[in-house]
Design a protein around this motif. Structure first.
Motif, PDB file in Angstrom:
ATOM      1  N   ALA A  91       0.739  -1.758  -0.221  1.00 39.16           N
ATOM      2  CA  ALA A  91       0.251  -0.357  -0.286  1.00 39.16           C
ATOM      3  C   ALA A  91       0.770   1.137  -0.226  1.00 39.16           C
ATOM      4  O   ALA A  91       0.578   2.369  -0.921  1.00 39.16           O
TER       5      ALA A  91
ATOM      6  N   GLN B 269       2.273   1.573  -3.404  1.00 43.87           N
ATOM      7  CA  GLN B 269       1.101   2.349  -4.087  1.00 43.87           C
ATOM      8  C   GLN B 269       1.388   3.578  -3.693  1.00 43.87           C
ATOM      9  O   GLN B 269       1.203   4.587  -4.859  1.00 43.87           O
ATOM     10  N   ARG B 270       1.066   4.019  -2.774  1.00 47.68           N
ATOM     11  CA  ARG B 270       0.596   5.471  -2.075  1.00 47.68           C
ATOM     12  C   ARG B 270       1.914   6.718  -3.488  1.00 47.68           C
ATOM     13  O   ARG B 270       1.483   7.285  -3.858  1.00 47.68           O
ATOM     14  N   ARG B 271       3.441   5.768  -3.252  1.00 47.94           N
ATOM     15  CA  ARG B 271       4.277   6.605  -3.667  1.00 47.94           C
ATOM     16  C   ARG B 271       4.329   6.252  -4.749  1.00 47.94           C
ATOM     17  O   ARG B 271       4.637   7.735  -6.171  1.00 47.94           O
TER      18      ARG B 271
ATOM     19  N   GLU C 162       2.336   6.625  -7.418  1.00 46.83           N
ATOM     20  CA  GLU C 162       0.686   7.681  -8.243  1.00 46.83           C
ATOM     21  C   GLU C 162       1.088   8.302  -7.544  1.00 46.83           C
ATOM     22  O   GLU C 162       1.094   9.687  -8.470  1.00 46.83           O
ATOM     23  N   ALA C 163       2.079   9.374  -5.927  1.00 42.58           N
ATOM     24  CA  ALA C 163       1.711  10.864  -6.699  1.00 42.58           C
ATOM     25  C   ALA C 163       3.311  10.818  -7.051  1.00 42.58           C
ATOM     26  O   ALA C 163       3.142  12.387  -7.717  1.00 42.58           O
TER      27      ALA C 163
END
Length: 157
Positions: A141, A144-146, A148-149
């Protein structure tokens, strides 16, 4: 483990390693029924139209030109008319066979479809994020966030 193109063969042999023994090749992991052939690519472009430019591009797309490059190693052609014998070793021949047989299961890798700020610079963007994931695969997770950012930043979204 390094995800790299066939051109890495020159670096592998320069390091006194043997392709197929010390450095091995395997298909990109599948998601779904069949593993895709994941690759990058180059495009020949004529900046000025003319008979000579068209003749050069026609030659570069031919099995004759591909044979010259393939023989040197570190190059795989999608030209179905290129003989597998043009490649210097079994590893290169297996990669070429997979590419030619890929059909609808051919995909460009993510870095070839993204701005350099996201996909093509060591130590940043997807390059760093995915290396960090390999170091700590439990943090799906977070990676995934990194990703996307970093993608939003690189694409300007």
């Amino acid at each position: 483990m390094v995800y790299e193109g066939d051109f890495a063969a020159a670096n592998i042999t320069a390091a006194k390693a043997r392709i197929g023994t010390d450095a091995k090749v395997f298909p990109f992991p599948r998601v779904g029924a069949k593993a895709p052939v994941v690759t990058g690519g180059d495009v020949g472009v004529a900046l000025k139209d003319g008979a000579a430019a068209q003749a050069l591009l026609t030659f570069l797309a031919s099995p004759d030109a591909a044979s010259i490059w393939a023989h040197e190693g570190g190059f795989v052609s999608a030209n179905r008319n290129l003989s597998p014998a043009a490649y210097p070793d079994d590893v290169q021949r297996s990669i070429a066979k997979a590419l030619v047989a890929a059909g609808d299961d051919f995909r460009f890798d993510m870095s070839d479809q993204a701005p350099a700020a996201f996909g093509g610079k060591p130590g940043q963007g997807e390059w760093k994020d995915l290396q960090d994931f390999l170091r700590n695969p439990a943090d799906v997770a977070g990676i995934q966030r990194r990703l996307e950012a970093d993608a939003a930043k690189a694409f300007g979204d």
